[in-house]
Design a protein around this motif. Structure first.
Motif, PDB file in Angstrom:
ATOM      1  N   SER A  12       0.828  -1.206   0.000  1.00 40.43           N
ATOM      2  CA  SER A  12       0.000   0.000   0.000  1.00 40.43           C
ATOM      3  C   SER A  12       0.857   1.248   0.000  1.00 40.43           C
ATOM      4  CB  SER A  12      -0.899   0.022   1.239  1.00 40.43           C
ATOM      5  OG  SER A  12      -0.119  -0.049   2.418  1.00 40.43           O
ATOM      6  N   ALA A  13       0.399   2.315  -0.718  1.00 41.88           N
ATOM      7  CA  ALA A  13       1.187   3.527  -0.886  1.00 41.88           C
ATOM      8  C   ALA A  13       0.779   4.591   0.113  1.00 41.88           C
ATOM      9  CB  ALA A  13       0.993   4.068  -2.307  1.00 41.88           C
ATOM     10  N   GLY A  14       1.768   5.467   0.421  1.00 44.48           N
ATOM     11  CA  GLY A  14       1.460   6.658   1.187  1.00 44.48           C
ATOM     12  C   GLY A  14       1.284   6.429   2.662  1.00 44.48           C
ATOM     13  N   SER A  18       5.138   1.366   3.795  1.00 40.30           N
ATOM     14  CA  SER A  18       4.703   0.967   2.456  1.00 40.30           C
ATOM     15  C   SER A  18       5.856   1.030   1.472  1.00 40.30           C
ATOM     16  CB  SER A  18       3.580   1.891   1.981  1.00 40.30           C
ATOM     17  OG  SER A  18       4.069   3.199   1.789  1.00 40.30           O
ATOM     18  N   ARG A  21       6.749   4.900  -3.627  1.00 41.67           N
ATOM     19  CA  ARG A  21       6.114   5.197  -4.905  1.00 41.67           C
ATOM     20  C   ARG A  21       6.552   6.584  -5.360  1.00 41.67           C
ATOM     21  NH1 ARG A  21      -0.086   3.778  -5.302  1.00 41.67           N
ATOM     22  NH2 ARG A  21       0.537   3.835  -7.475  1.00 41.67           N
ATOM     23  N   LEU A  98      -3.597  12.529  -8.791  1.00 45.80           N
ATOM     24  CA  LEU A  98      -2.661  11.419  -8.754  1.00 45.80           C
ATOM     25  C   LEU A  98      -1.633  11.557  -7.636  1.00 45.80           C
ATOM     26  CD1 LEU A  98      -1.835  10.936 -12.562  1.00 45.80           C
ATOM     27  CD2 LEU A  98      -3.010   9.297 -11.082  1.00 45.80           C
ATOM     28  N   GLY A 101      -1.314   9.669  -4.274  1.00 45.44           N
ATOM     29  CA  GLY A 101      -1.003   8.251  -4.223  1.00 45.44           C
ATOM     30  C   GLY A 101       0.474   7.930  -4.287  1.00 45.44           C
ATOM     31  N   TYR A 102       1.325   8.950  -4.216  1.00 46.57           N
ATOM     32  CA  TYR A 102       2.767   8.740  -4.314  1.00 46.57           C
ATOM     33  C   TYR A 102       3.469   9.348  -3.113  1.00 46.57           C
ATOM     34  CZ  TYR A 102       1.804   7.266  -9.049  1.00 46.57           C
ATOM     35  OH  TYR A 102       1.306   6.586 -10.135  1.00 46.57           O
ATOM     36  N   ASP A 103       4.654   8.813  -2.825  1.00 44.92           N
ATOM     37  CA  ASP A 103       5.428   9.300  -1.686  1.00 44.92           C
ATOM     38  C   ASP A 103       6.314  10.481  -2.048  1.00 44.92           C
ATOM     39  OD1 ASP A 103       4.707   7.124   0.250  1.00 44.92           O
ATOM     40  OD2 ASP A 103       5.609   5.909  -1.320  1.00 44.92           O
ATOM     41  N   ARG A 125      -0.807  18.415  -2.006  1.00 46.53           N
ATOM     42  CA  ARG A 125      -0.965  17.075  -1.443  1.00 46.53           C
ATOM     43  C   ARG A 125       0.066  16.772  -0.354  1.00 46.53           C
ATOM     44  NH1 ARG A 125      -4.940  14.230  -4.166  1.00 46.53           N
ATOM     45  NH2 ARG A 125      -4.913  13.153  -2.163  1.00 46.53           N
ATOM     46  N   ARG A 127       3.368  16.480  -0.380  1.00 49.37           N
ATOM     47  CA  ARG A 127       4.331  15.459  -0.764  1.00 49.37           C
ATOM     48  C   ARG A 127       5.690  16.109  -1.028  1.00 49.37           C
ATOM     49  NH1 ARG A 127       0.714  12.882   0.988  1.00 49.37           N
ATOM     50  NH2 ARG A 127      -0.291  11.040   0.043  1.00 49.37           N
TER      51      ARG A 127
END
Length: 394
Positions: A12-14, A18, A21, A98, A101-103, A125, A127
């Protein structure tokens, strides 16, 4: 965070624990050296267990684009071909959706709309934002960034979480934006030498000239200095050294360069191939590879590719990279950048007596192997993983 820890994270991401990503951002898929670096990095990250995906802001048609492995996950800003500016609103909406959903969000270029949209999406987001710098920032902004966006581009560079420069010569421009030195990293990029040498053995179109020839490869733009190369070629022809010049690539300056060759009376000895899927066939058979650029990022991946083939090399000592790659001239000749006379002298000297540069070229493949793209991916993953870990901890 080590690469082994990244690889062992869950699916799982984020969330803490995990799998890492990473979302890499590009403006388009037009063939160029910087995009090739990005795609190779993406593939190698995925090979070591990193979830690396690509976000493309603009779909383009009617011009050469980089062929991609259909298995690579590519996400487009829009489903239709549009002008770049017309794609921006939809691109921002889709990118923000999008990004969550990424690190780590990564701009694969030091300029462009994707750099700016990526900064905004990463901020919204929450990030980390990382920029891969592949060309001198000051020159790239002046040449390719609309005047109204130049200050904003510099501001983005001064506020990112990390900047990865592909050569030491790119660092001063980044520090000048105000980015703290501890956020600036240098990671060399390279090529798969065995693959490059194999491509050089594959017979391809266009055929190699029968006569001895020089070759230059790159986008037909002011940065690459092909006007300098054509002028130098004309001077060498005037001195009685008969040879051909093959220029591989496409770009906005093709018509102007063709006209320059005509005015200098060398149209019959200068060949423009346009885009060639496999330029290594021509590079590997050349009597001399010439890098005439006014400025470069890592010295041009194509310079490392030429070394891979063991081809004699003459390169402009431009900012940045060629001096580092050629080790102050141990593996090829360096001439002052933007100097037609010096370039002509180096070419003429080689055509008159090729032994000195051929001897240096024998060590080219070993030198090219020092620029290991697998090591590049490992280091990139470590930096991205550290950003993700700090973001989680924060």
């Amino acid at each position: 965070m080590t690469v082994s820890r990244i690889q062992n994270r869950a699916e799982s991401a984020g969330t803490p624990g995990s799998a890492l990503r990473v979302l890499l951002l590009v403006d388009h898929l037009r063939e160029n050296g910087g995009l090739r670096v990005t795609i190779d990095l993406m593939e190698r990250l995925r090979a070591i267990g990193i979830q690396a995906d690509l976000f493309v802001l603009q779909r383009v048609g009617g011009e050469p684009t980089l062929p991609l492995d259909p298995q690579l996950p590519v996400r487009y800003a829009t489903d239709a071909r549009r002008q770049l500016r017309a794609a921006l609103p939809a691109g921002l909406v889709r990118l923000v959706a999008l990004a969550g959903g990424y690190d780590v969000i990564v701009s694969a270029s030091e300029i462009g709309y994707s750099l700016l949209l990526g900064r905004l999406a990463a901020r919204l987001r929450r990030r980390p934002y990382l920029v891969l710098v592949q060309a001198p920032l000051v020159g790239a902004i002046a040449a390719w960034t609309p005047r109204g966006l130049q200050a904003l581009t510099r501001h983005v560079h001064g506020s990112v979480d990390a900047s990865i420069c592909v050569s030491h010569g790119l660092v001063p421009d980044i520090l000048a934006t105000g980015l703290p030195p501890e956020r600036v990293h240098v990671v060399d990029v390279g090529v798969d030498v065995d693959r490059v040498r194999e491509l050089g053995r594959q017979v391809a179109d266009p055929p190699r000239p029968v006569a001895r020839y020089l070759v230059g490869v790159g986008r037909l733009t002011e940065q690459k200095g092909f006007d300098l190369l054509i002028r130098a070629h004309a001077k060498v022809v005037d001195r009685g050294h008969h040879h051909r010049l093959i220029i591989v690539g496409e770009g906005a300056d093709r018509a102007a360069l063709t006209e320059l060759a005509r005015r200098l009376g060398v149209s019959d000895t200068v060949g423009f191939t346009g885009f060639v899927p496999n330029p290594h066939w021509l590079i590997a058979g050349a009597d001399l590879f010439v890098l005439s650029s006014r400025r470069e990022g890592s010295g041009g991946l194509v310079l490392v590719e030429a070394l891979s083939h063991g081809v004699p090399v003459v390169a402009a000592d431009c900012v940045s990279g060629p001096r580092d790659i050629l080790a102050d001239g141990r593996f090829g000749a360096l001439v002052p950048a933007d100097d037609v006379e010096a370039l002509a002298d180096a070419i003429a000297a080689h055509l008159a007596d090729p032994a000195p540069l051929r001897e240096r070229a024998e060590h080219g493949p070993a030198r090219a192997r020092e620029y290991d793209p697998a090591r590049t991916a490992q280091r990139f993953a470590e930096i991205a993983g550290q950003l993700a870990a700090r973001s989680e901890d924060g």
